[in-house]
Design a protein around this motif. Structure first.
Motif, PDB file in Angstrom:
ATOM      1  N   GLY A  39       0.655  -1.163  -0.100  1.00 36.88           N
ATOM      2  CA  GLY A  39      -0.122  -0.036   0.118  1.00 36.88           C
ATOM      3  C   GLY A  39       0.818   1.272   0.010  1.00 36.88           C
ATOM      4  O   GLY A  39       0.394   2.259  -0.306  1.00 36.88           O
ATOM      5  N   GLN A  40       1.876   1.260   0.385  1.00 39.68           N
ATOM      6  CA  GLN A  40       2.918   2.325   0.283  1.00 39.68           C
ATOM      7  C   GLN A  40       3.325   2.748  -1.012  1.00 39.68           C
ATOM      8  O   GLN A  40       3.322   1.749  -1.944  1.00 39.68           O
ATOM      9  CB  GLN A  40       3.967   2.291   1.158  1.00 39.68           C
ATOM     10  CG  GLN A  40       3.996   2.204   2.680  1.00 39.68           C
ATOM     11  CD  GLN A  40       5.220   1.838   3.433  1.00 39.68           C
ATOM     12  OE1 GLN A  40       6.181   1.281   2.939  1.00 39.68           O
ATOM     13  NE2 GLN A  40       5.415   2.338   4.600  1.00 39.68           N
ATOM     14  N   PHE A  41       3.537   4.033  -1.379  1.00 37.85           N
ATOM     15  CA  PHE A  41       3.946   4.385  -2.913  1.00 37.85           C
ATOM     16  C   PHE A  41       4.583   5.407  -2.695  1.00 37.85           C
ATOM     17  O   PHE A  41       5.195   6.221  -1.872  1.00 37.85           O
ATOM     18  CB  PHE A  41       2.335   4.819  -3.558  1.00 37.85           C
ATOM     19  CG  PHE A  41       1.896   5.931  -2.612  1.00 37.85           C
ATOM     20  CD1 PHE A  41       2.096   7.274  -3.057  1.00 37.85           C
ATOM     21  CD2 PHE A  41       1.062   5.919  -1.775  1.00 37.85           C
ATOM     22  CE1 PHE A  41       1.626   8.443  -2.495  1.00 37.85           C
ATOM     23  CE2 PHE A  41       0.318   6.914  -1.143  1.00 37.85           C
ATOM     24  CZ  PHE A  41       0.695   8.157  -1.476  1.00 37.85           C
ATOM     25  N   MET A  42       5.305   5.638  -3.904  1.00 30.85           N
ATOM     26  CA  MET A  42       6.019   6.882  -4.399  1.00 30.85           C
ATOM     27  C   MET A  42       5.474   7.425  -5.622  1.00 30.85           C
ATOM     28  O   MET A  42       5.253   6.872  -6.588  1.00 30.85           O
ATOM     29  CB  MET A  42       7.611   6.562  -4.713  1.00 30.85           C
ATOM     30  CG  MET A  42       8.396   5.879  -3.567  1.00 30.85           C
ATOM     31  SD  MET A  42       9.962   5.346  -3.928  1.00 30.85           S
ATOM     32  CE  MET A  42      11.026   6.771  -3.733  1.00 30.85           C
ATOM     33  N   LYS A  43       5.010   8.908  -5.472  1.00 29.47           N
ATOM     34  CA  LYS A  43       4.223   9.334  -6.297  1.00 29.47           C
ATOM     35  C   LYS A  43       4.980   9.625  -7.587  1.00 29.47           C
ATOM     36  O   LYS A  43       6.481   9.407  -7.393  1.00 29.47           O
ATOM     37  CB  LYS A  43       3.860  10.842  -5.824  1.00 29.47           C
ATOM     38  CG  LYS A  43       5.009  11.579  -5.710  1.00 29.47           C
ATOM     39  CD  LYS A  43       4.430  12.984  -4.959  1.00 29.47           C
ATOM     40  CE  LYS A  43       5.620  13.729  -4.564  1.00 29.47           C
ATOM     41  NZ  LYS A  43       5.440  14.755  -3.431  1.00 29.47           N
TER      42      LYS A  43
END
Length: 111
Positions: A39-43
């Motif tokens: 669920g973590q992300f890097m835009k």
């Protein structure tokens, strides 16, 4: 010679931000470990120089210019500089990122 481990001292952050660790620097690259929980992300962002991304463990959805693809354990890709890309962790993962020695780790931390 320099030695580092992708597996030692793993820390997953509980917020939406991945854990970024510089493993070491060579004459040409900075070797970075990115640890992400599902669920973590890097835009979307761009690196000013070419990069290499290796999925050491887990799985991510990787977007390049708006097109998505799944990258899994063992996959490795390269991107030229200034290519817009983003990533979302779909299975807890460990990523090895190689950036130019001329690039700044602070830029990676701000994504």
């Amino acid at each position: 010679m320099q030695k580092a481990s992708l597996l030692n001292n793993i820390t997953y952050k509980e917020n939406n931000k991945p854990t970024i660790t510089v493993l070491f620097e060579t004459a040409h690259t900075k070797e970075i470990r990115i640890v992400m929980k599902e669920g973590q992300f890097m835009k979307e962002h761009k690196a000013p120089f070419p990069i290499v991304i290796e999925i050491f463990e887990g799985e991510i959805t990787f977007g390049i210019n708006g097109e998505k693809q799944v990258l899994s354990k063992g996959d490795i890709i390269s991107l030229q500089g200034n290519v817009p890309h983003d990533l979302t962790c779909t299975v807890d993962c460990i990523i090895r990122l190689s950036i130019s020695v001329l690039d700044h780790v602070d830029r990676v931390n701000k994504v």
